[in-house]
Design an enzyme around this catalytic site. Structure first.
Site, PDB file in Angstrom:
ATOM      1  N   ASP A 286      29.062 114.354  44.999  1.00  0.00           N
ATOM      2  CA  ASP A 286      30.333 114.604  45.675  1.00  0.00           C
ATOM      3  C   ASP A 286      30.616 116.085  45.856  1.00  0.00           C
ATOM      4  OD1 ASP A 286      30.779 115.295  43.067  1.00  0.00           O
ATOM      5  OD2 ASP A 286      32.675 114.256  42.859  1.00  0.00           O
TER       6      ASP A 286
ATOM      7  N   ASP B 116      33.695 120.933  46.347  1.00  0.00           N
ATOM      8  CA  ASP B 116      33.508 119.877  45.352  1.00  0.00           C
ATOM      9  C   ASP B 116      34.681 118.914  45.377  1.00  0.00           C
ATOM     10  OD1 ASP B 116      32.513 118.395  43.316  1.00  0.00           O
ATOM     11  OD2 ASP B 116      32.429 119.993  41.837  1.00  0.00           O
TER      12      ASP B 116
ATOM     13  N   LYS C 174      38.320 116.822  30.102  1.00  0.00           N
ATOM     14  CA  LYS C 174      37.805 116.726  31.472  1.00  0.00           C
ATOM     15  C   LYS C 174      36.701 115.682  31.619  1.00  0.00           C
ATOM     16  CE  LYS C 174      35.558 119.236  35.219  1.00  0.00           C
ATOM     17  NZ  LYS C 174      35.031 120.509  35.739  1.00  0.00           N
TER      18      LYS C 174
END
Length: 817
Positions: A737, A522, A591
């Protein structure tokens, strides 16, 4: 079954049902649907007769020809299925109408392929293509697209497979769908006493039209009557019906060879998903002659074969049937929902404050019930499809959005889903683990737990070895053992990985153990990686692992630490909210905001994200959530600005450029390094007496440009990686991604990912081209603008366009941290 060329799949897996309890409601529904079918059939025929006699000389669309393309019963079946699929909360009239119109078009398109004798030729080419695909993974040194084109040229006689069908304008599908919705609303009725004989008998509408507000716009809504909703819920029907094009394919997809031909054999599909009514994307794509690399990357993603992890699916289904589990993201049934309080608003014993409080409780309880029902039905769809596919090998055909981001075409069940969905999917092709495969499985498991985020690869591997007893216990007794796996960030994927590790360790030779399990790599906050590279921001690049380092850097923990320093300073100064937040600032709290700030999240959106995280903390005082979220979002933005000095400057430059371009009357357009033309579909519409004028929406154009530009770079990197992995013979799929491959080939994929010229030098060349504004189309009048020239002169001095050297990338640039 085949129905006029359209493959429809019916599914009958609803896992718990008691025939004695539900049979009455099922019989009632069956009777009602049979009656509704006759009523709709008669209403449709009468409306067609009226339309046939109507002389439409004005500007209204004549729908009569579109109501004669299929059999009357087929239109009725489409309408009845839309009623069955309507959620209790209702659906936007526009969305419902669009879906009805599209389903009519799909059926008509498939029928035309049979009439034009295309299906026989398509079958012959496809059978030869799949034989070659099965016998040689590299298709005789030809790409799948090239092999298909070669086969099509060899069988050039007969009908053409491309260009024979014409897409309907959006307004046609919308008007046709609206007309069918109107027939349903006017003619579908039900007896008011069908569930309660105490009520007076009268016919009431099954569907009703209402209005709601989305932001500041009034939106039409179609909502089912509560009686119908109750009947459907009480019936607990054991059959779900899906159109074939929303299901995974049981055969490899047709490769993309043009922007309108690929994926499904019969169902028409576009390579690029577009905003409803937008045509500029289609025009740009049809003019483009160099999309081969984009099509080949989509074909690589779609050619990955999958199968179901049956042991894990059975565990998930058992919990789904046993009242679900919020902790494990298995939605509970409505029987676990809070009871909706009942009170009489006219009761004089209640004060005005008590009545207001009771009303809020009723609204919140109804909202909770609605959310629980939606989540439960979503899980039911996914698990039903997975259960249906449990013994099959299947494929997910792919297309992309206007920025180049790729998505599987089947919407309900695919690898872009939640932790539950990802856990029950494995590669159909198995490969031996090899000398390092078991180590990668262990590292992947630690990544899934969310622990050891700042540990090296060796540190994570050593930690996995120390908890091997817990790993094996989780694999052997997932529901009755220590349940270590349940505390992981991604519990179901962690459990699946525990089972894979157990199988490998207990095999005679772990290096030869055949593994179907996908291991993920990742990106380390990709958006910030792009901005750090574009701005040559060394400090920012270090924090997102673009600079070689011995230990992985965690940008989220870094921002959280910086925010905590700001908070501590404010707390010492006597700021009350800073004192309240002591001990509550964590990586998890910041986050999401850090991750999305580069994709255009505003302070308002960031505040909502932080508010949600704070509400999840049981110990945090709920009365301070509002003030705390306001305070923290300001600190997060401040911390990011200090850590990524070039990011804000580049964002501002991109925003200002887009503002000037759109203000001059042009939409913002650019071309990615792979040659994909991108245009932002944001316009203001002004309806006049005869025509509709469209001008760029300056606010949306400028605000959306920075995140859309970064998304396009992200997708370019993924597509390039897919092509290089295909050349290396790797199995490769992506979730934007996050890149997946076998444990055996992780190291090979990492070499592709970390090969500097693959991305950064290409990005450098692209940004040079982009800054020259030759990437923009039709902007000659704007290029001479003094304002835009001034903006170009304000380009951040350290931007990547001057980068002429190769950047050595950290091994942790792609690793879950």
């Amino acid at each position: 079954m085949y129905c006029n060329g359209s493959l429809e799949r019916q599914h009958s897996h609803l896992f718990i049902h008691n025939p004695n309890c539900f049979s009455i409601f099922r019989e009632l529904l069956t009777e009602q649907r049979a009656r509704w079918q006759k009523i709709l059939l008669q209403a449709l025929r009468e409306s067609k007769m009226i339309l046939a006699k109507t002389n439409t000389k004005d500007y209204r669309l004549n729908l009569y020809p579109y109501l004669c393309l299929l059999e009357d019963r087929e239109y009725v079946d489409i309408m009845l299925q839309s009623v069955a699929n309507l959620p209790p909360s209702g659906e936007s009239l526009k969305i419902l109408a669009r879906d009805l119109g599209n389903r009519v078009y799909t059926k008509y398109s498939v029928r035309q392929k049979y009439r034009n004798q295309m299906v026989e030729k398509l079958t012959n080419i496809y059978n030869t293509y799949t034989e070659l695909l099965a016998n040689d993974t590299k298709l005789c040194d030809l790409l799948p697209r090239e092999q298909w084109c070669k086969l099509e040229m060899e069988q050039s006689s007969g009908p053409t497979l491309q260009g024979g069908e014409t897409s309907w304008p959006y307004i046609v599908t919308l008007e046709l769908g609206t007309y069918l919705v109107d027939i349903m609303v006017k003619n579908l009725k039900i007896n008011s006493d069908i569930l309660n004989p105490a009520y007076d008998r009268k016919l009431i509408p099954v569907l009703y039209h209402m209005y709601t507000f989305r932001s500041t716009r009034q939106v039409g809504f179609i909502k089912p009557h509560p009686i119908l909703t109750q009947m459907q819920q009480e019936a607990m029907e054991t059959k779900l019906t899906f159109d074939s094009y929303v299901m995974p394919m049981l055969c490899p997809p047709v490769p993309w060879i043009s922007v309108k031909f690929g994926t499904y054999l019969l169902t028409p599909t576009k390579m690029m998903r577009t905003v409803d009514g937008a045509t500029q994307h289609d025009i740009l794509l049809e003019k483009c002659q160099n999309l081969q690399a984009v099509m080949d990357s989509l074909n690589q993603l779609g050619n990955c074969a999958w199968r179901i992890n049956k042991p894990l699916l059975d565990i998930i289904i058992s919990i789904f049937n046993d009242r679900g589990s919020d902790k494990l993201d298995i939605p509970p049934p409505l029987s676990e929902a809070p009871k909706i309080p009942h009170f009489n608003p006219q009761d004089p014993t209640y004060t005005a404050t008590e009545k207001a409080h009771m009303k809020r409780e009723v609204i919140n309880a109804k909202k909770k019930c609605s959310e629980m029902h939606s989540l439960r039905m979503d899980a039911l769809y996914k698990l039903s499809i997975a259960n249906y596919m449990r013994d099959e090998i299947f494929w997910f055909p792919h297309n992309m959005d206007f920025r180049g981001r790729t998505y599987p075409c089947p919407p309900y069940f695919n690898h872009l889903g939640s932790d539950v969905t990802r856990a029950i999917l494995v590669f159909a092709e198995g490969k031996p683990l090899g000398p390092k495969g078991l180590d990668w499985l262990k590292i992947h498991l630690v990544n899934l737990t969310g622990l050891k985020k700042r540990s090296s690869l060796q540190g994570r591997l050593e930690y996995a070895n120390t908890i091997m007893e817990d790993i094996l216990d989780s694999a052997d007794s997932p529901l009755n053992g220590k349940k270590w796996w349940m505390n992981a960030d991604e519990p179901w994927q962690a459990l699946a990985c525990c089972m894979e590790i157990a199988n490998a360790i207990r095999s005679p030779d772990p290096t030869q153990c055949i593994s179907h399990f996908p291991v993920h790599q990742d990106g380390s906050c990709n958006g910030l990686q792009h901005y750090a590279a574009l701005g040559r921001d060394v400090i920012g690049a270090t924090s997102v692992n673009l600079v070689p380092c011995d230990m992985p850097q965690d940008v989220y923990s870094g921002v959280a630490q910086q925010v905590e320093e700001f908070r501590a300073r404010d707390a010492e100064s006597g700021l009350k909210i800073a004192q309240v937040l002591e001990g509550f600032i964590s990586r998890k709290v910041v986050k999401q905001t850090v991750m999305t700030v580069v994709y255009g999240v505003t302070r308002y959106g960031g505040r909502l994200q932080i508010e949600k995280r704070l509400k999840e903390i049981d110990e945090f005082p709920k009365e301070h959530v509002w003030d705390a979220s306001h305070y923290l979002v300001r600190l997060v933005f401040k911390g990011l600005k200090e850590m990524f000095t070039g990011t804000r400057e580049i964002q501002d430059w991109l925003t200002e450029s887009a503002r000037l371009i759109s203000k001059s009357g042009h939409t913002v357009e650019w071309v990615t390094p792979l040659g994909l033309p991108i245009i932002q579909p944001y316009h203001r519409t002004r309806t006049q007496v005869v025509s509709v004028s469209m001008r760029p929406d300056t606010v949306k154009q400028k605000n959306a440009f920075p995140p859309n530009f970064i998304h396009s770079l992200d997708s370019t990197h993924m597509m390039l990686t897919a092509l290089h992995c295909y050349s290396a013979g790797l199995t490769f799929v992506s979730v934007h991604d996050c890149f997946w491959t076998h444990a055996l080939t992780v190291d090979t994929m990492n070499k592709v990912l970390h090969y500097s010229s693959l991305f950064y030098c290409l990005l450098s060349r692209f940004f040079q081209h982009f800054l020259s504004l030759s990437s923009f189309h039709s902007l000659q009048p704007v290029l001479c603008s003094p304002n835009l020239r001034g903006t170009n002169e304000a380009i951040p001095s350290q931007s990547i366009y001057s980068l002429s050297y190769s950047l050595d990338v950290s091994v942790y640039a792609f690793l879950i941290i």
